[in-house]
Structures are given as structure tokens and as C-alpha cells.
Design a protein around this motif. Structure first.
Motif, PDB file in Angstrom:
ATOM      1  N   TYR A 126      42.580 -69.050  22.977  1.00 31.18           N
ATOM      2  CA  TYR A 126      42.449 -68.211  21.793  1.00 31.18           C
ATOM      3  C   TYR A 126      42.061 -66.812  22.231  1.00 31.18           C
ATOM      4  CZ  TYR A 126      42.452 -72.717  19.480  1.00 31.18           C
ATOM      5  OH  TYR A 126      42.787 -73.975  19.047  1.00 31.18           O
ATOM      6  N   ASP A 127      43.002 -65.875  22.056  1.00 30.82           N
ATOM      7  CA  ASP A 127      42.719 -64.512  22.505  1.00 30.82           C
ATOM      8  C   ASP A 127      42.700 -63.536  21.333  1.00 30.82           C
ATOM      9  OD1 ASP A 127      45.330 -64.623  21.847  1.00 30.82           O
ATOM     10  OD2 ASP A 127      46.128 -63.974  23.775  1.00 30.82           O
ATOM     11  N   GLY A 128      42.596 -64.063  20.131  1.00 30.02           N
ATOM     12  CA  GLY A 128      42.497 -63.182  18.972  1.00 30.02           C
ATOM     13  C   GLY A 128      43.840 -62.855  18.369  1.00 30.02           C
ATOM     14  N   HIS A 129      44.908 -63.168  19.100  1.00 30.60           N
ATOM     15  CA  HIS A 129      46.229 -62.966  18.522  1.00 30.60           C
ATOM     16  C   HIS A 129      46.582 -64.182  17.702  1.00 30.60           C
ATOM     17  CE1 HIS A 129      46.429 -60.210  22.057  1.00 30.60           C
ATOM     18  NE2 HIS A 129      46.715 -59.413  21.043  1.00 30.60           N
ATOM     19  N   GLU A 130      47.213 -63.913  16.587  1.00 33.84           N
ATOM     20  CA  GLU A 130      47.538 -65.041  15.734  1.00 33.84           C
ATOM     21  C   GLU A 130      48.624 -65.879  16.385  1.00 33.84           C
ATOM     22  OE1 GLU A 130      48.168 -63.753  11.791  1.00 33.84           O
ATOM     23  OE2 GLU A 130      46.398 -62.470  11.868  1.00 33.84           O
ATOM     24  N   THR A 131      48.473 -67.168  16.240  1.00 32.87           N
ATOM     25  CA  THR A 131      49.467 -68.068  16.821  1.00 32.87           C
ATOM     26  C   THR A 131      50.694 -68.080  15.934  1.00 32.87           C
ATOM     27  OG1 THR A 131      48.247 -69.802  15.735  1.00 32.87           O
ATOM     28  CG2 THR A 131      47.862 -69.521  18.061  1.00 32.87           C
ATOM     29  N   SER A 132      51.766 -68.637  16.448  1.00 32.58           N
ATOM     30  CA  SER A 132      53.065 -68.499  15.779  1.00 32.58           C
ATOM     31  C   SER A 132      53.047 -68.964  14.323  1.00 32.58           C
ATOM     32  CB  SER A 132      54.112 -69.286  16.557  1.00 32.58           C
ATOM     33  OG  SER A 132      53.668 -70.618  16.720  1.00 32.58           O
ATOM     34  N   SER A 133      52.309 -70.024  14.032  1.00 34.45           N
ATOM     35  CA  SER A 133      52.424 -70.570  12.680  1.00 34.45           C
ATOM     36  C   SER A 133      51.763 -69.669  11.640  1.00 34.45           C
ATOM     37  CB  SER A 133      51.806 -71.961  12.619  1.00 34.45           C
ATOM     38  OG  SER A 133      50.402 -71.865  12.582  1.00 34.45           O
ATOM     39  N   ASN A 134      50.915 -68.730  12.086  1.00 38.52           N
ATOM     40  CA  ASN A 134      50.302 -67.869  11.066  1.00 38.52           C
ATOM     41  C   ASN A 134      50.642 -66.404  11.305  1.00 38.52           C
ATOM     42  OD1 ASN A 134      48.623 -67.076  13.155  1.00 38.52           O
ATOM     43  ND2 ASN A 134      47.110 -68.629  12.645  1.00 38.52           N
ATOM     44  N   ASP A 181      29.242 -72.257  24.701  1.00 41.54           N
ATOM     45  CA  ASP A 181      29.551 -71.019  23.994  1.00 41.54           C
ATOM     46  C   ASP A 181      28.724 -69.900  24.628  1.00 41.54           C
ATOM     47  OD1 ASP A 181      30.163 -68.970  22.354  1.00 41.54           O
ATOM     48  OD2 ASP A 181      29.686 -69.991  20.466  1.00 41.54           O
ATOM     49  N   LEU A 182      29.411 -69.047  25.371  1.00 39.44           N
ATOM     50  CA  LEU A 182      28.731 -67.943  26.045  1.00 39.44           C
ATOM     51  C   LEU A 182      29.132 -66.604  25.416  1.00 39.44           C
ATOM     52  CD1 LEU A 182      29.379 -69.243  29.689  1.00 39.44           C
ATOM     53  CD2 LEU A 182      27.324 -69.560  28.321  1.00 39.44           C
ATOM     54  N   SER A 183      29.717 -66.684  24.201  1.00 37.48           N
ATOM     55  CA  SER A 183      30.198 -65.473  23.533  1.00 37.48           C
ATOM     56  C   SER A 183      29.073 -64.459  23.365  1.00 37.48           C
ATOM     57  CB  SER A 183      30.744 -65.813  22.147  1.00 37.48           C
ATOM     58  OG  SER A 183      31.753 -66.770  22.261  1.00 37.48           O
ATOM     59  N   GLY A 184      29.423 -63.206  23.606  1.00 37.17           N
ATOM     60  CA  GLY A 184      28.483 -62.124  23.341  1.00 37.17           C
ATOM     61  C   GLY A 184      27.346 -62.040  24.336  1.00 37.17           C
ATOM     62  N   ARG A 233      34.989 -79.124  28.371  1.00 45.05           N
ATOM     63  CA  ARG A 233      36.173 -79.266  27.519  1.00 45.05           C
ATOM     64  C   ARG A 233      36.427 -78.001  26.718  1.00 45.05           C
ATOM     65  NH1 ARG A 233      33.706 -84.290  25.732  1.00 45.05           N
ATOM     66  NH2 ARG A 233      33.240 -83.124  23.854  1.00 45.05           N
ATOM     67  N   THR A 234      35.348 -77.415  26.223  1.00 44.13           N
ATOM     68  CA  THR A 234      35.488 -76.239  25.373  1.00 44.13           C
ATOM     69  C   THR A 234      34.625 -75.120  25.952  1.00 44.13           C
ATOM     70  OG1 THR A 234      35.761 -77.653  23.459  1.00 44.13           O
ATOM     71  CG2 THR A 234      35.202 -75.363  23.021  1.00 44.13           C
ATOM     72  N   LEU A 235      35.242 -73.964  26.121  1.00 43.41           N
ATOM     73  CA  LEU A 235      34.501 -72.822  26.649  1.00 43.41           C
ATOM     74  C   LEU A 235      34.803 -71.603  25.787  1.00 43.41           C
ATOM     75  CD1 LEU A 235      32.757 -71.481  28.850  1.00 43.41           C
ATOM     76  CD2 LEU A 235      34.845 -71.150  30.193  1.00 43.41           C
ATOM     77  N   ARG A 236      33.750 -70.976  25.313  1.00 39.34           N
ATOM     78  CA  ARG A 236      33.927 -69.771  24.505  1.00 39.34           C
ATOM     79  C   ARG A 236      33.326 -68.580  25.247  1.00 39.34           C
ATOM     80  NH1 ARG A 236      35.273 -70.408  19.302  1.00 39.34           N
ATOM     81  NH2 ARG A 236      34.105 -68.568  18.735  1.00 39.34           N
ATOM     82  N   LEU A 237      34.164 -67.605  25.523  1.00 40.84           N
ATOM     83  CA  LEU A 237      33.717 -66.439  26.294  1.00 40.84           C
ATOM     84  C   LEU A 237      33.990 -65.146  25.527  1.00 40.84           C
ATOM     85  CD1 LEU A 237      35.129 -67.468  29.796  1.00 40.84           C
ATOM     86  CD2 LEU A 237      32.715 -67.310  29.186  1.00 40.84           C
ATOM     87  N   ALA A 238      34.082 -65.244  24.194  1.00 39.17           N
ATOM     88  CA  ALA A 238      34.443 -64.076  23.383  1.00 39.17           C
ATOM     89  C   ALA A 238      33.466 -62.923  23.633  1.00 39.17           C
ATOM     90  CB  ALA A 238      34.437 -64.451  21.907  1.00 39.17           C
ATOM     91  N   ASN A 239      34.021 -61.713  23.638  1.00 41.54           N
ATOM     92  CA  ASN A 239      33.218 -60.497  23.768  1.00 41.54           C
ATOM     93  C   ASN A 239      32.285 -60.514  24.973  1.00 41.54           C
ATOM     94  OD1 ASN A 239      34.367 -59.604  21.284  1.00 41.54           O
ATOM     95  ND2 ASN A 239      32.908 -60.932  20.220  1.00 41.54           N
ATOM     96  N   THR A 240      32.810 -60.921  26.085  1.00 41.35           N
ATOM     97  CA  THR A 240      32.030 -60.854  27.321  1.00 41.35           C
ATOM     98  C   THR A 240      32.797 -59.991  28.313  1.00 41.35           C
ATOM     99  OG1 THR A 240      33.107 -62.836  28.154  1.00 41.35           O
ATOM    100  CG2 THR A 240      30.970 -63.135  27.077  1.00 41.35           C
ATOM    101  N   VAL A 287      38.838 -66.351  24.414  1.00 32.57           N
ATOM    102  CA  VAL A 287      38.630 -65.127  25.193  1.00 32.57           C
ATOM    103  C   VAL A 287      38.841 -63.882  24.328  1.00 32.57           C
ATOM    104  CG1 VAL A 287      39.147 -66.155  27.421  1.00 32.57           C
ATOM    105  CG2 VAL A 287      41.013 -65.292  26.011  1.00 32.57           C
ATOM    106  N   VAL A 288      38.612 -64.020  23.012  1.00 31.07           N
ATOM    107  CA  VAL A 288      38.741 -62.871  22.114  1.00 31.07           C
ATOM    108  C   VAL A 288      37.819 -61.764  22.626  1.00 31.07           C
ATOM    109  CG1 VAL A 288      38.487 -62.097  19.729  1.00 31.07           C
ATOM    110  CG2 VAL A 288      39.053 -64.481  20.206  1.00 31.07           C
TER     111      VAL A 288
END
Lengths: 327, 505
Positions: free
Chosen positions: A314-322, A244-247, A265-272, A293-294
């Protein structure tokens, strides 16, 4: 002399008649025993070849679905070490042979099968199986056994032949942690991990007590964590599975290092500040399953490629089911 | 002049002297038999354990000044954190998720006698009438799960939810039932779920508590603060209750005339005294206290920010229906997401007011219940959508539920039907749902009978839920222990608990 006098008074039988009598009595005895003890009858029939002992084929419904249930719930009392009521359920032969009071499974006949009757009695009943105090069979498990008996209680029928069987319950096991092997797996990088843990407190940790893989959560450090710091952490890159490298102030300068985290497996780059070169670099990560990548300026075309490779992006846009949630 | 240190030593010496004086020869002889016996047994047990190796125990010790330091889970975890939405007062499963058309057919008929024998009710007396659901049900989503018309926005996420319709409990009053759900025990004095999780995993963000509690609905749940208490675990693992309006944590901010450096100097002085106390008496709670002062100091910066929803864009506030300054479930849901983002381990929300007996308008299915549904519908839908869009629903386990279910009968009291439609407490069946955190979405597990009165297929105990949650967090529930009163205490207690493997993705 008295003895000889007695013997002379007794009815004398010729040898063949005597033998015939013995044979008759034995046959009668065995016949009665077979009538009274059906299990014995079954054994005798199978010994003389009248009854073929059923074979459990590997991959059959019995082997895959039914036998494990017997093993889990029954063989404590009806198995190798104890065979209450002379019933053994640790083999198909034993199950079909039945117990003291006869067969417990009648192929294709649920009503007549004692096993089914016992399994479906209300829990409080004295004759209910498994007996009170033991974990009961679930409704699905009973259904599996019923389906098998209804379909002929065969050891050959493959799993796929019986439709509508409830899905098997995944087995939850808690293996003991083998500390020695964990230590061995960690050994090559252990000094480095220790050193980095001291330098970045709380950022680097093992994924679990039973794993040599590591995860890094640099989001806690915010902007003070950047490309230089990530490069330092990258000395354990082959073990990083979660990051998690967010922020943080990480940028495209780290793209190549990221691409070397082969097991990520999991990479979080939100707000970078990462942009497309990073997305490009991520294409080579075959283990990557989830990417956040939000709040970044990655372009949709790159993200689409990653999505097509099976990465959940995950780019912050809601996926189809929601998509209607806000309406 | 005597310094505090001198004083401490004096008290200490005095205690020591008195203790020695109390020890006569007779006293010594009296206690030494049992004492020696205990010594022998202790040594023998130690030997026996070390000989066959015994099952290795998980080590949860940490540096004394870092009681909340993160520890890796036993196995790779599916869920990294929990958001638990507890609907205090126990919402009716028959008006929300447990669709029972047969019950509707029998609406207004006398309740069968078999339903009453051997049962204890909070209020029902005499023979009550069966009551069908008050609201229409329909199937929704790809999974086709049944849901009533009360939660239209949550319904959009129905394929993310895993309903467990066969949960049951043995408690029929709110406080003990809430304690059972939250601590695994209906009596006081046991650590809460959040405390166990924080004890087992610690928390990654050392600037915020690992276990935060937010209340709404105007009342503390009946079980009281014990619901987030740490029981026999060190008190540093108890939940920290934050307020959703005004100052989030009371007295957290410095008063105007105190600057941050001045506060630091004050804490340093208190620290000194606490360290002296600890070296004299050796009570680990003193170290807890030091750590808590330090956390409060760090929290002054971070918590204020984390708990303040005014930092969220207006569109985000609107998505949740949150209004800064209000004490609402919506605000708390938005705060929960902000906390989850900051790696808070266990976020516990309580929303009070679901006790729909029908004795007043507030506690009725027609009015109060509908209001409660409206209060939670949009915020929970927003929370799920928000977590999902940020990629956080995968590793955040969201749990929704009350402390028991409600009866299939309309409540009557002393032969009189209650003025509004309502149902009494029913411990024999209720519905809980989970989402995210490695739980299968779009499925229902367990069934109640045709009248929704008792769990008949695949019943789930509260301890099974706990075992399942701990499993998702990476633990074998047998191994998350704390030695207390001679036992390796655990959340799931001594009765067998199973991980509900069927609901795991």
C-alpha cells in the motif's frame, strides 16, 4: 385321564407336515411383518444377502457433505443413543434402511423420499424436520441433501461428481484457551516481553490471549520512537507478527533488524524515512503479506518485486478497483 | 477548621453508627436464615465450579487508573477497529440494493391480504398498493451485484462490499429498533456495541477515547444518547460524542486565562479529593471519573488535532466533499478516517433523515431520499478508497445500515395515499453491508421474497450480526461477558446467535 382323552381327539399331524406347517406360518408371519415394517424387510434382505449394505467411501459426496449435516442436525434423535421412529442417520446403512414406516431415501427420487419431504415442510408443520425449537437446516444444506439423493444417494460418488452443490459453510469453532500450553509457548520470552511492556507501555502486546506471538504498535509514540528503541524491541523479533512503525523516526539503520523478524506478516512504515535498503531487506521476509509505505520514498521497482512475491503493498495510490472513485 | 477529609470521615462514621443502630436482634435473626442460605449456596456453587473446572472465564480486569488499557482479543482478530455508519431513519433497501423486478410488475396493484395479517405497521392502514422501485437498477462490478442509480460513486467499490439482504428485526419503531441494532436489546439500559468492544479490547491510543460518536443530518437519532451508552458496563466505556463543527468536544479547550500548567494543578487537586472519596466509599465509578479527567487533559492536545479536518490537504477534503466548519456526513467520514489512523477502536457515525414515509418532501423517496443518497455517496466512496490506499481496509470493519427496512407497499394513511412516494417501516427484511475487516467483498448473502417483503433465504438476526462482528474482532460472543444481575451478560443475549461464516473471507 381326561388329558389323554383330549389328545386322542385332536387332529394328528405327521412330523414332516407339522414342520411344513410351522415353516408356512413363520414365512407368512415374516412376510406380513416385512410388508408392514419395510425396515425389517431391509434388514432381512441384507442379512440373507439380497441387499448389499451401502458403503460410504472416504472422500465421497456422502461422507464429505451429507454425513456432517446428518451429524449436526439429525443424530441427536436418530442416532446411536436414540432412534426415534426406528430411524438412524448416523451411518449410510441406517439412512438407506429407513425407519418404522419404510425407506426415507429413494435413490434418484426426490418426490418419493420422505426425508426430503420432511426437510422441506414449512417450519410450523408438526412433521417438519428438524422439529421446531431445533436449529433449522439452511436452504443450502437442504439443497446438498437433495442433490445427493437425486444423483443416486450413493456412498461411492466422489464430491466432484455432483456439480452445483453450494459451497460448504466454514465451521466456526471456539476452542477453549489452553492456558497451560499458552503459558508454555510464551515462557522463553515472557520475562523479556514483560520488561519491554514496562519500558514501552501500550506498544508491545500479545496478538491474542491464545497466542505467544506479539505485535508492536510504535506509531503511538511518534518521532520519539526510533532505531535505538526498535533495536531494544527486537529482542523478541522471532515472535513479532504485526508491526506498526508509522510516523516513527525509524530509518534504514533498522533494515537488518527488520529482516530478522521472520514471522512478520503485516508491516506498516507510513510516513517514515525508510528508503530502498529497507525494501531490499524486506525481500527475505517470507511470511510478509501486507506492507504499508504511504508517505515514504521507496522506489517503485523495489515495491514491484515485493508485489510479485505476493505482498500487498500500500503506497497511497489507489488500487485498480477504486481508481475511478475520485472522478 | 475542618478539612474536607475530616468531614468525609465524620459522615462515614455517622452512617456506620446509624446502620448499627438499625440492626436489632430480630432484624439479625430475620435476615440470617436467607443470609446463611445464600452464603452456603455461594460457597457450594464456587466449589462445584472449581471442581469440574467450569469453562474458564476471560479476565477483563485492568488497573483501576487504566480502565481503557488495551487487552488482547481471545483469538487472532481479522479486524482491529470498526467504523459503523448508521443511517438513522432506515433507508429503503428497495431503492438501493434489493433488486425486485417482480415487485415492479405489480406496481399499483392492491397489496395481497396475506401481507397484512399479523403485521403491525407504524402508519399503513387499510389496503395499500404495492410499489415498484422508484429508481432503475443495474448490475455492477466483477461480482455483478445489483444496485440502483442513487449511489454512483459507492458503486465503484461494489466488489469490496458484502451485502446481507436478509437482515430482520422484531422492532418496527425507530428508537427501539435502533437500540436493538446498537445494543442488542430493544429496551434501555444495555451497553452499546461500541461499549462492549471497548470493554473487551480497550484502546491502544490512551490520548483519545476508545469509542467516538459523530452525528450528522441535523438531528440526534431517535434512540438518543443511549445508543452509545455503556448500560451496566462502567461508564468509562460509553461513546464520546464529538461535534463536527466548532469545538469538536465542548469545553475541551482551556479558557484564555487558564494555562496548561495551571489546569494541571487544578486537576491534581481534584484528583486528591477524588482519591479520598474513593478510599472512603470504594465506589469504582470514582476511579472512572479520575481516569476521565486525565484523559480529557491528554485529549486537549490530541483530540483537537485528530478531529480537525483542516489538517487534511485540500485534495483530500475534496475527495470526501468535506468542508471545514460544516456539520456534515462528509466531514464525519474524513474525521472517521483520521480517528481510525490514530487507533480509535470504535467509530460510530449516525446520519439522520432516511425515514421516507412520503408524508412530506423531506421524507419522500423522490426528493429527501435522493438528497440523503447524495450526502453519503461521495464520502463513503472516499472513505473506502482512502482506507484501502492506506492498507487500513484489511483490518477496519466498515458497516453500513439502518435499523429496519421499508415496506414493499406505498404508504397510505387512513385510506389516503401519501402525497409523495414513500414506504412504511418493515422489520421483516432489510439490507446491511459490510466491507473490509476480513469480510468477503463482492458477495451477497441472504434473499428476500420476490416482492422484497420478507427475508426468506438465510435470514440473519441482529444478534447474528453482532456475533459476526465480535468474531472478526477476535471474540467468541459467548465469552465477552460482564457479570450483572447474577448473570454473565453478553451482547448477543440468551437466544442462540450464529457467526455468519459464509460472509467471512
Amino acid at each position: 385321564m381326561v388329558a389323554s382323552g383330549n389328545s386322542s381327539n385332536r387332529l394328528r399331524l405327521s412330523a414332516p407336515v407339522y414342520c411344513a406347517c410351522v415353516a408356512l406360518v413363520t414365512t407368512l408371519g415374516v412376510g406380513v411383518a416385512m410388508l408392514l415394517r419395510p425396515a425389517l424387510a431391509y434388514s432381512i434382505r441384507s442379512v440373507v444377502g439380497l441387499e448389499k449394505p451401502p458403503q460410504a467411501a472416504p472422500g465421497s459426496f456422502y461422507t464429505v457433505r451429507v454425513a456432517p449435516l446428518f451429524k449436526e442436525h439429525c443424530i441427536g434423535c436418530h442416532g446411536k443413543s436414540r432412534h426415534k421412529a426406528e430411524l438412524r442417520l448416523d451411518s449410510l446403512t441406517g439412512a438407506m434402511r429407513g425407519g418404522k414406516h419404510g425407506a426415507v431415501i429413494l435413490a434418484g427420487n426426490l418426490k418419493g423420499s420422505e426425508l426430503v419431504t420432511r426437510l422441506t415442510l414449512p417450519p410450523g408443520n408438526d412433521k417438519a424436520m428438524p422439529p421446531s425449537g431445533k436449529p433449522p437446516m439452511s436452504a443450502d444444506e437442504v439443497t446438498v441433501i437433495k442433490l445427493w439423493i437425486a444423483a443416486g444417494a450413493s456412498g461411492a460418488l466422489p464430491v466432484a461428481a455432483i456439480k452445483g452443490a453450494p459451497a460448504p459453510v466454514p465451521k466456526i469453532e471456539f476452542p477453549e484457551i489452553d492456558e497451560a500450553s499458552v503459558a508454555r509457548a510464551r515462557a522463553p520470552l515472557a520475562p523479556m516481553v514483560k520488561q519491554l511492556q514496562a519500558r514501552f507501555p501500550g506498544v508491545l502486546s500479545y496478538e491474542s490471549r491464545s497466542s505467544a506471538d506479539v505485535q508492536i504498535n510504535a506509531s503511538l509514540l511518534g518521532r520519539s520512537f526510533g532505531d535505538k528503541e526498535f533495536a531494544a524491541l527486537a529482542s523478541v523479533r522471532e515472535r513479532i507478527v504485526w508491526a506498526d512503525l508509522s510516523g516513527t523516526s525509524i530509518s534504514d539503520a533498522s533494515a537488518l533488524t527488520l529482516a530478522e523478524c521472520k514471522h512478520l506478516r503485516t508491516l506498516r512504515l507510513a510516513n517514515t524515512g525508510v528508503t530502498d535498503p529497507t525494501a531490499q531487506a524486506l525481500m527475505s521476509l517470507s511470511a510478509l503479506k501486507s506492507l504499508t509505505v504511504v508517505g515514504t520514498s521507496l522506489t517503485e521497482s523495489h515495491l514491484a518485486t515485493l508485489r510479485s512475491k505476493g505482498v500487498r503493498v500500500y503506497d497511497g495510490h489507489e488500487t485498480s478497483s477504486n481508481s475511478n472513485a475520485t472522478s | 477548621m475542618k478539612t474536607p477529609r475530616d468531614l468525609d470521615v465524620k459522615i462515614d462514621e455517622e452512617l456506620q453508627r446509624q446502620l448499627l443502630q438499625a440492626q436489632t436482634r430480630r432484624h439479625f435473626l430475620q435476615t440470617c436464615t436467607s443470609g446463611l442460605g445464600a452464603l452456603f449456596l455461594g460457597a457450594a456453587a464456587q466449589k462445584a465450579l472449581s471442581k469440574d473446572g467450569g469453562p474458564p472465564r476471560l479476565d477483563f480486569t485492568r488497573a483501576p487508573a487504566q480502565p481503557l488499557a488495551a487487552l488482547p482479543p481471545q483469538f487472532t482478530a481479522k479486524a482491529r477497529r470498526v467504523i459503523y455508519l448508521h443511517m438513522a431513519g432506515a433507508p429503503s433497501q428497495l431503492e438501493l440494493f434489493d433488486h425486485k423486478p417482480v415487485l415492479t410488475q405489480f406496481d399499483g396493484k392492491d397489496c395481497p391480504a396475506s401481507f397484512m395479517t399479523g403485521k403491525r405497521f407504524a402508519f399503513i392502514t387499510g389496503i395499500p398498493k404495492l410499489m415498484g422501485t422508484r429508481f432503475p437498477f443495474h448490475q455492477a462490478g466483477k461480482s455483478g451485484a445489483w444496485i440502483s442509480d442513487r449511489l454512483p460513486r459507492l458503486e465503484k467499490h461494489i466488489d469490496d462490499l458484502c451485502f446481507i439482504k436478509s437482515v430482520h428485526t422484531d422492532q418496527f419503531n425507530h428508537a427501539p429498533a435502533q437500540l436493538l441494532v446498537q445494543t442488542g436489546n430493544a429496551r434501555l439500559g444495555y451497553p452499546s456495541l461500541g461499549s462492549w468492544v471497548t470493554y473487551g479490547l480497550g484502546t491502544e491510543n490512551q490520548n483519545l477515547p476508545g469509542f467516538i460518536v459523530l452525528l450528522s443530518g441535523g438531528k440526534t437519532p431517535d434512540g438518543g444518547k443511549q445508543l452509545w451508552g455503556s448500560g451496566f458496563l462502567p461508564s468509562v466505556y460509553q461513546g464520546v460524542q464529538c461535534r463536527s463543527h466548532g469545538e469538536p468536544v465542548l469545553y475541551l479547550n482551556n479558557p484564555p486565562e487558564i494555562s496548561r500548567p495551571l489546569r494541571r494543578r487544578m486537576l491534581d487537586a481534584i484528583d486528591d479529593i477524588n482519591h479520598q472519596t474513593h478510599s472512603n466509599f470504594g465506589n469504582p465509578e470514582t476511579i472512572s471519573r479520575i481516569a476521565q479527567y486525565e484523559m480529557a487533559f491528554r485529549m486537549q492536545l490530541d483530540a483537537t488535532d485528530a478531529l480537525d479536518i483542516r489538517h487534511e490537504p485540500a485534495a483530500m477534503q475534496a475527495l470526501y466533499g468535506a468542508k471545514p466548519g460544516e456539520a456534515s456526513f462528509a466531514n464525519n467520514c474524513l474525521v472517521a478516517r483520521r480517528l481510525a489512523e490514530r487507533d480509535v477502536r470504535f467509530i460510530q457515525l449516525y446520519h439522520w433523515g432516511w425515514d421516507s414515509h412520503g408524508d412530506s418532501e423531506f421524507y419522500s423517496l423522490n426528493v429527501g431520499f435522493t438528497d440523503r443518497c447524495r450526502e453519503i455517496d461521495q464520502p463513503i466512496a472516499a472513505l473506502l478508497a482512502d482506507l484501502k490506499s492506506r492498507g487500513m481496509l484489511d483490518d477496519t470493519l466498515v458497516v453500513w445500515g439502518g435499523e429496519f427496512g421499508r415496506t414493499s407497499m406505498r404508504e397510505n394513511r387512513s385510506g389516503q395515499q401519501n402525497p409523495y412516494a414513500g414506504r412504511d417501516h418493515n422489520p421483516s427484511a432489510f439490507t446491511i453491508w459490510m466491507a473490509g475487516g476480513g469480510v468477503k467483498g463482492g458477495m451477497s448473502y441472504g434473499e428476500t421474497d420476490d416482492l422484497g417483503y420478507e427475508a426468506v433465504k438465510d435470514p440473519v438476526e441482529i444478534r447474528d450480526l453482532h456475533a459476526t462482528m465480535l468474531y472478526q474482532l477476535g471474540f467468541d460472543h459467548h465469552k465477552l461477558n460482564y457479570p450483572y444481575q447474577g448473570l454473565d451478560q453478553k451482547l448477543t443475549g440468551v437466544k442462540p446467535a450464529r457467526v455468519v461464516a459464509q460472509i467471512l473471507a
